[in-house]
Design an enzyme around this catalytic site. Structure first.
Site, short mmCIF file in Angstrom:
data_model
loop_
_atom_site.label_atom_id
_atom_site.label_comp_id
_atom_site.label_asym_id
_atom_site.label_seq_id
_atom_site.Cartn_x
_atom_site.Cartn_y
_atom_site.Cartn_z
N GLY A 7 105.27 7.08 75.29
CA GLY A 7 105.75 7.11 74.08
C GLY A 7 107.29 7.59 73.97
O GLY A 7 107.42 8.77 74.08
N ILE A 11 109.99 12.66 70.04
CA ILE A 11 109.48 13.79 71.04
C ILE A 11 109.28 13.23 72.36
O ILE A 11 109.78 14.29 73.50
CB ILE A 11 108.10 14.25 70.36
CG1 ILE A 11 108.30 14.74 68.80
CG2 ILE A 11 107.71 15.41 71.21
CD1 ILE A 11 109.42 15.92 68.93
N GLY A 12 108.82 12.13 72.71
CA GLY A 12 108.70 11.79 74.10
C GLY A 12 110.17 11.76 74.76
O GLY A 12 110.37 12.27 75.95
N ASN A 102 100.92 15.86 66.92
CA ASN A 102 100.46 16.70 65.69
C ASN A 102 99.36 16.49 65.61
O ASN A 102 98.46 15.75 65.70
CB ASN A 102 101.47 15.76 64.62
CG ASN A 102 102.63 16.23 64.38
OD1 ASN A 102 103.37 17.35 64.87
ND2 ASN A 102 103.66 15.25 64.10
N LYS A 204 100.21 25.46 63.79
CA LYS A 204 101.30 24.27 63.27
C LYS A 204 100.88 23.38 62.09
O LYS A 204 101.39 22.92 61.31
CB LYS A 204 101.57 23.76 64.44
CG LYS A 204 102.73 22.60 64.16
CD LYS A 204 103.18 21.84 65.56
CE LYS A 204 104.41 20.98 64.91
NZ LYS A 204 105.04 19.91 66.26
N ASN A 208 102.07 21.99 58.34
CA ASN A 208 102.54 20.78 57.85
C ASN A 208 101.35 19.92 57.12
O ASN A 208 101.75 18.68 57.16
CB ASN A 208 103.22 19.90 59.10
CG ASN A 208 102.05 19.93 60.26
OD1 ASN A 208 101.12 19.92 60.25
ND2 ASN A 208 102.87 19.56 61.43
N ASN A 212 103.50 17.21 54.75
CA ASN A 212 103.70 15.77 55.12
C ASN A 212 103.00 15.10 54.45
O ASN A 212 103.54 13.82 53.64
CB ASN A 212 102.87 15.64 56.49
CG ASN A 212 103.80 15.88 57.54
OD1 ASN A 212 104.50 14.73 58.04
ND2 ASN A 212 104.14 17.03 58.32
N GLU A 285 99.23 9.50 59.95
CA GLU A 285 98.62 10.53 60.89
C GLU A 285 97.50 11.27 59.79
O GLU A 285 97.63 12.27 59.97
CB GLU A 285 99.24 11.23 61.56
CG GLU A 285 100.09 10.53 62.67
CD GLU A 285 101.01 11.51 63.43
OE1 GLU A 285 100.58 11.76 64.59
OE2 GLU A 285 101.85 12.31 63.09
#
Length: 326
Positions: A7, A11-12, A102, A204, A208, A212, A285
């Site tokens: 990924g 973030i990766g 996430n 977390k 979100n 989201n 997601e």
């Protein structure tokens, strides 16, 4: 230290590039334009006014990258099943697998939690394929409190936050936990070693799981969601249901919904990752953010009418745009 990254998105890149600077031997599984860009000019991160250009090994063949000591998985939930199968040549018994993702992960209840016995969550691993590919014993939990965005293939800009939380799924201290904490501390991150990583994941998620999907449904930035009094009230009702679930699985939240919304308000207007995915025509997601907590509520016998409504609306929205394959 051999570190693999699956990924090479925001973030990766944020996690992997600083590790390559220590230095470590970093290998990246990438495809298409991202792979071509890494091979042509390196893997690039802009952070704190500086531009880091990491020289890493990149390939679209996991077997070519080989077995890793640490494997970071930083993909969106809908891609995980395919990625887990592809990752097998990069994993052996001692490999530490760190999903930096996430929502509720597939391994969340595999050792039981609070009122629940060991349980496989069908909402995020319907046939057990992910658990079979990524063994529970290899997993080290991770929560990323940082944001970044991809400006171009293999070019990431760090926006805010620098905090990583790591923890063993059983809550115990371990030599590998200390090793990973040292690794990321040396790479310049603020690292916390958690004795309840599931609670950190749930916290977390609590922050979100509403903003989201609502942002994707409404096409609205965070400030507009918070400013609408009816939507604001709905957000708080969903958060209250999630907090009730958390109490039953040793993931109690010691904060009010209003306090958490206030944090989002201070961040100013922003597009959530799900809104960006919806605009880009990418799978959403939904399972990790909504279906999994709803499944846990069903297992506990906790009614969640507001979460149900948000899940149903978001699922319908995504299916009507071919953004939800299930």
């Amino acid at each position: 230290m051999k570190i693999g990254v699956i990924g090479a998105g925001a973030i990766g890149s944020l996690l992997g590039i600083p590790l390559a600077e220590i230095p470590n031997k970093v290998s990246v599984f990438a495809r298409g334009h991202t792979l071509a860009a890494i091979r042509a000019r390196g893997w690039i991160l802009e952070r704190d006014g500086a531009r880091i250009q990491a020289d890493v090994t990149a390939s679209d063949d996991p077997a070519e990258l080989g077995v890793q000591d640490v494997l970071l998985i930083a993909v969106k939930g809908p891609a995980l099943n395919a990625v887990a199968q592809a990752a097998k040549p990069m994993i052996e018994r001692e490999t530490i697998v760190i999903p930096a993702m996430n929502g509720v992960p597939w391994w969340f209840l595999l050792s039981g939690r609070g009122a629940l016995p060991p349980t496989a969550l069908r909402s995020v691993d319907a046939d057990g394929a992910i658990a079979n590919a990524l063994s529970f014993g290899s997993i080290l939990g991770c929560v990323v409190h940082a944001s970044a965005h991809t400006a171009a293939p293999a070019v990431t800009i760090h926006k805010a936050g620098n905090r990583l939380i790591f923890g063993e799924p059983d809550g115990l201290r371990s030599s590998r936990l200390q090793h990973v904490a040292n690794l990321f501390t040396n790479a310049g991150f603020e690292v916390v070693q958690s004795q309840n990583i599931q609670r950190d994941i749930w916290y977390k998620l609590w922050g979100n799981m509403t903003m989201n999907p609502i942002s994707a449904l409404a096409g609205a930035t965070s400030d507009r969601i918070i400013a609408d009094e009816l939507v604001h009230a709905f957000v708080l009702r969903v958060m209250a249901e999630a907090a009730d679930i958390g109490k039953q699985i040793d993931c109690e939240i010691h904060e009010s919904g209003e306090d958490r919304v206030a944090i989002a308000r201070r961040m100013g207007p922003f597009k959530t990752s799900m809104l960006q995915d919806a605009e880009g025509g990418r799978p959403l997601e939904i399972d990790q953010l909504l279906a999994a907590p709803r499944e846990i509520a069903r297992l506990l016998g906790i009614p969640t009418p507001n979460l149900d409504a948000l899940f149903g609306l978001t699922r319908l929205f995504a299916r009507s745009r071919d953004l939800y394959p299930r």
